[in-house]
Write a protein that holds these residues in place. Structure first.
Motif, PDB file in Angstrom:
ATOM      1  N   SER A 105       0.374   3.103   7.054  1.00  0.00           N
ATOM      2  CA  SER A 105      -0.427   3.231   8.270  1.00  0.00           C
ATOM      3  C   SER A 105      -1.240   4.516   8.199  1.00  0.00           C
ATOM      4  O   SER A 105      -0.939   5.419   7.429  1.00  0.00           O
ATOM      5  CB  SER A 105       0.451   3.217   9.521  1.00  0.00           C
ATOM      6  OG  SER A 105       1.343   4.300   9.499  1.00  0.00           O
ATOM      7  N   ILE A 138      -2.049  -0.452   8.037  1.00  0.00           N
ATOM      8  CA  ILE A 138      -2.595  -0.954   6.780  1.00  0.00           C
ATOM      9  C   ILE A 138      -1.764  -2.119   6.264  1.00  0.00           C
ATOM     10  O   ILE A 138      -2.295  -3.123   5.795  1.00  0.00           O
ATOM     11  CB  ILE A 138      -2.685   0.184   5.743  1.00  0.00           C
ATOM     12  CG1 ILE A 138      -3.624   1.275   6.259  1.00  0.00           C
ATOM     13  CG2 ILE A 138      -3.159  -0.336   4.401  1.00  0.00           C
ATOM     14  CD1 ILE A 138      -3.600   2.550   5.449  1.00  0.00           C
ATOM     15  N   PRO A 141       0.836  -1.204   0.000  1.00  0.00           N
ATOM     16  CA  PRO A 141       0.000   0.000   0.000  1.00  0.00           C
ATOM     17  C   PRO A 141       0.873   1.257   0.000  1.00  0.00           C
ATOM     18  O   PRO A 141       1.925   1.283   0.644  1.00  0.00           O
ATOM     19  CB  PRO A 141      -0.800  -0.120   1.303  1.00  0.00           C
ATOM     20  CG  PRO A 141       0.019  -1.016   2.168  1.00  0.00           C
ATOM     21  CD  PRO A 141       0.746  -1.948   1.245  1.00  0.00           C
ATOM     22  N   HIS A 150      -3.534  -5.720   5.649  1.00  0.00           N
ATOM     23  CA  HIS A 150      -3.603  -6.235   4.276  1.00  0.00           C
ATOM     24  C   HIS A 150      -2.901  -7.582   4.118  1.00  0.00           C
ATOM     25  O   HIS A 150      -3.050  -8.235   3.092  1.00  0.00           O
ATOM     26  CB  HIS A 150      -2.979  -5.237   3.301  1.00  0.00           C
ATOM     27  CG  HIS A 150      -3.865  -4.074   3.008  1.00  0.00           C
ATOM     28  ND1 HIS A 150      -3.543  -3.136   2.063  1.00  0.00           N
ATOM     29  CD2 HIS A 150      -5.064  -3.683   3.519  1.00  0.00           C
ATOM     30  CE1 HIS A 150      -4.489  -2.216   2.010  1.00  0.00           C
ATOM     31  NE2 HIS A 150      -5.419  -2.531   2.892  1.00  0.00           N
ATOM     32  N   TYR A 207      -9.491  -3.940   3.662  1.00  0.00           N
ATOM     33  CA  TYR A 207      -8.712  -3.410   2.538  1.00  0.00           C
ATOM     34  C   TYR A 207      -9.013  -1.923   2.395  1.00  0.00           C
ATOM     35  O   TYR A 207     -10.135  -1.539   2.087  1.00  0.00           O
ATOM     36  CB  TYR A 207      -9.079  -4.154   1.252  1.00  0.00           C
ATOM     37  CG  TYR A 207      -8.366  -3.649   0.017  1.00  0.00           C
ATOM     38  CD1 TYR A 207      -7.008  -3.872  -0.151  1.00  0.00           C
ATOM     39  CD2 TYR A 207      -9.041  -2.951  -0.957  1.00  0.00           C
ATOM     40  CE1 TYR A 207      -6.344  -3.414  -1.272  1.00  0.00           C
ATOM     41  CE2 TYR A 207      -8.389  -2.494  -2.093  1.00  0.00           C
ATOM     42  CZ  TYR A 207      -7.041  -2.726  -2.241  1.00  0.00           C
ATOM     43  OH  TYR A 207      -6.386  -2.267  -3.350  1.00  0.00           O
ATOM     44  N   PRO A 217      -6.382   0.910   1.030  1.00  0.00           N
ATOM     45  CA  PRO A 217      -5.106   1.554   0.707  1.00  0.00           C
ATOM     46  C   PRO A 217      -5.192   3.074   0.599  1.00  0.00           C
ATOM     47  O   PRO A 217      -4.178   3.747   0.657  1.00  0.00           O
ATOM     48  CB  PRO A 217      -4.737   0.930  -0.640  1.00  0.00           C
ATOM     49  CG  PRO A 217      -6.041   0.559  -1.243  1.00  0.00           C
ATOM     50  CD  PRO A 217      -6.896   0.125  -0.081  1.00  0.00           C
TER      51      PRO A 217
END
Length: 178
Positions: free
Chosen positions: A9, A77, A5, A81, A111, A113
């Motif tokens: 974060s 993140i 991503p 993920h 999910y 991003p």
């Protein structure tokens, strides 16, 4: 976008509805504040399954974490993920995961991003479309290979505001015959 991503974060400030509140509904239900009458005026409940903290309360009928308003919450993140609770074979690159049939089975908050809620990146749709179009045009005309002399093993990635390799990514570019 799932495995790497652009922002690894996200830090969110929780505020009461009507006071610049952030909608953190990760349950896939209707858009609502997560404040519940049992939470009182100073706190909010977030589904604990999406937080690495684990369950520290369960007033809302599911495993939830109670957080005070005006506190900051960091969502990792990168970790979410790659979490095997939400992704089968999480380290594999499988674009078919996002086809409608399989995507419907994923947790709606697993999910993100480009962020969540009303503060999600304003250009997220454009970024996705632009990325697909640019990559399609590049791959029509060129073949890209990682330079094996400069990269010997997994990429070294550093996370600050965005995710990036400190020494860049070196590619060998070969033209395709049209």
């Amino acid at each position: 976008m799932r495995l790497y991503p652009p922002v690894s974060s996200l830090i969110v400030l929780l505020r009461e509805a009507g006071h610049g509140g952030v909608d953190l509904d990760l349950t896939g239900g209707s858009r609502r504040s997560l404040a519940t009458p049992a939470a009182g005026p100073t706190s909010v409940f977030i589904p604990g399954e999406l937080l690495p903290l684990g369950c520290i309360g369960s007033r809302c009928g599911a495993a939830c974490v109670q957080l005070m308003y005006n506190c900051r919450v960091m969502f990792n993140i990168w970790t979410l993920h790659r979490d095997p609770r939400y992704w089968e074979a999480p380290e594999e690159f499988r674009p078919a995961r996002f086809l409608p049939d399989e995507a419907a089975s994923h947790h709606p908050g697993a999910y993100f991003p480009f962020g969540l809620g009303p503060r999600r990146c304003v250009g997220w749709r454009f970024a996705l479309e632009e990325g697909v179009l640019c990559l399609a045009r590049i791959f029509q005309r060129f073949e890209l290979r990682l330079d094996a002399e400069r990269h010997t093993g997994p990429l070294d990635l550093r996370s600050s505001v965005t995710l990036a390799p400190p020494k860049g990514i070196w590619l060998k570019v070969h033209g395709r015959e049209v």
